[in-house]
Scaffold this active site. Sequence first.
Site, PDB file in Angstrom:
ATOM      1  N   SER A  51       0.818  -1.201   0.000  1.00  0.00           N
ATOM      2  CA  SER A  51       0.000   0.000   0.000  1.00  0.00           C
ATOM      3  C   SER A  51       0.849   1.247   0.000  1.00  0.00           C
ATOM      4  O   SER A  51       1.754   1.369   0.827  1.00  0.00           O
ATOM      5  CB  SER A  51      -0.943   0.015   1.211  1.00  0.00           C
ATOM      6  OG  SER A  51      -0.222  -0.114   2.405  1.00  0.00           O
ATOM      7  N   CYS A  52       0.565   2.122  -0.923  1.00  0.00           N
ATOM      8  CA  CYS A  52       0.991   3.522  -0.899  1.00  0.00           C
ATOM      9  C   CYS A  52       2.425   3.797  -1.347  1.00  0.00           C
ATOM     10  O   CYS A  52       3.351   3.043  -1.056  1.00  0.00           O
ATOM     11  CB  CYS A  52       0.791   4.138   0.476  1.00  0.00           C
ATOM     12  SG  CYS A  52      -0.879   4.027   1.094  1.00  0.00           S
ATOM     13  N   ASP A  53       2.544   4.917  -2.036  1.00  0.00           N
ATOM     14  CA  ASP A  53       3.824   5.509  -2.383  1.00  0.00           C
ATOM     15  C   ASP A  53       3.671   7.014  -2.243  1.00  0.00           C
ATOM     16  O   ASP A  53       2.662   7.586  -2.653  1.00  0.00           O
ATOM     17  CB  ASP A  53       4.221   5.158  -3.823  1.00  0.00           C
ATOM     18  CG  ASP A  53       4.527   3.683  -3.990  1.00  0.00           C
ATOM     19  OD1 ASP A  53       5.688   3.297  -3.767  1.00  0.00           O
ATOM     20  OD2 ASP A  53       3.607   2.925  -4.339  1.00  0.00           O
ATOM     21  N   ASP A  61      -3.178   3.612  -1.369  1.00  0.00           N
ATOM     22  CA  ASP A  61      -3.573   2.271  -1.806  1.00  0.00           C
ATOM     23  C   ASP A  61      -4.235   1.556  -0.643  1.00  0.00           C
ATOM     24  O   ASP A  61      -3.607   1.308   0.384  1.00  0.00           O
ATOM     25  CB  ASP A  61      -2.368   1.494  -2.312  1.00  0.00           C
ATOM     26  CG  ASP A  61      -1.680   2.198  -3.472  1.00  0.00           C
ATOM     27  OD1 ASP A  61      -2.371   2.943  -4.193  1.00  0.00           O
ATOM     28  OD2 ASP A  61      -0.469   2.016  -3.633  1.00  0.00           O
ATOM     29  N   GLU A 100       2.846   5.996   5.258  1.00  0.00           N
ATOM     30  CA  GLU A 100       3.024   4.671   4.667  1.00  0.00           C
ATOM     31  C   GLU A 100       2.970   3.614   5.753  1.00  0.00           C
ATOM     32  O   GLU A 100       3.440   3.838   6.879  1.00  0.00           O
ATOM     33  CB  GLU A 100       4.405   4.568   3.994  1.00  0.00           C
ATOM     34  CG  GLU A 100       4.685   5.613   2.944  1.00  0.00           C
ATOM     35  CD  GLU A 100       3.975   5.318   1.646  1.00  0.00           C
ATOM     36  OE1 GLU A 100       3.662   4.136   1.400  1.00  0.00           O
ATOM     37  OE2 GLU A 100       3.731   6.264   0.894  1.00  0.00           O
TER      38      GLU A 100
END
Length: 418
Positions: A5-7, A28, A92
Amino acid sequence: MQPSSCDTFVALPPSAEGQRIIFGKNSDRPCDEVQEVVYFPAADYEGGAKVECTYIEIEQVAHTYAVVLSRPAWLWGAEMGANEHQVCIGNEAVWGRESADDDEALLGMDLVRLGLERADTAEKAVDVITELLEKYGQGGSCMECQSGFTYHNSFLISDRKEAWLLETSGKYWAAERVEAGHRNISNEYSITTKIDKEHPEMREYAQSKGWWNGKTQFNFSAVYSYATTGRIEASGSRYCEGKKMLENSNGHITAEKMMNILRDKDSGINMEGMFMTTGSMVSVIPKDPALPGVHYFTATPDPERSVFKPFIFVNNINELKETTSPSYGLDDPVKKQPRFQSKPNRKHELFVKHEVVAAIIDSYEDRGKKITESMRKLENEKMTQMEEILSHGFQEPESLVNLYSSCVKEELEMYSKK
């Protein structure tokens, strides 16, 4: 549930084009989760006031700053957002040697919102978040279900002059200042030997656990990460691809190029599947304090099939109704014990329309192409208008009170016509 998940990205001069800081994040999340974009004005509070976060109640401060947030509709905090002082924060999920706690405390997303509400610089946000972490801890389910999906958090924080990377493991943490160039983070620790602030007992704790011998140069990522990195292999790939894309545009990073990075599916940054990109944000912050920042949010899944719409902080902004999900108050299943016994309908007006449009794009190639072209046209028109404001400022702040909402309405009208 695999950690994917995630950036989050930031580009500062000389990597960013002009005297601007460009911040971007994909959130995400589970594919059935609704993300809303909401605004809360600045507020003053009496002594002894409390604030109810997602799971716990904490002490309120005397004054909170105005914030715009992109958040999963079921919780109090936010995945990403900005405040009136042009501080931007994204978080994050990270996993390491220290197990993430199931006990309900502050979520990393709560810390994002609290940092934005209480700090007028990026460095102060680091202090706010770490003080809250020390006092209340982090923990609790990070999804609207009883899966026990928990994680620690890292944060990328920027303001008009610099950025900070803050990484946590339980109550322990390290922070690194970024004064120039570009930086991206994914779901793994990335602070190494350059540590500008840290928990006073962070090294001692690592030594007591046998993770560090107390003699070799201290490397936060090496010490606090898993001994084996198989669990975060996917995030490592996204991190490398994101870094490569930033480097390819080094010196010329703009809002448009940041949006293109967030839209990239081959890299996995624009995620599809059980976890997918459910909301995206790009902010443009001039270093000149006389110029406003512009914050773009999609409020819909998949940035490739979404419109980035601008928001500017001015006084008397109205509620962002079209991107605000229904509220269930004390009847919300998240507020009742045991939690998560059911899932109410959290779809806001834009989400409902966009869901239909996304299905058309998937099912009808020609119609889908025309809709996507219309999306980009609307987005480009707004970005052109915002460029004038970013370069020269504005004379009539009242004309921007409904900026984001009016853009959402144009998007809704476009969908109705198509």
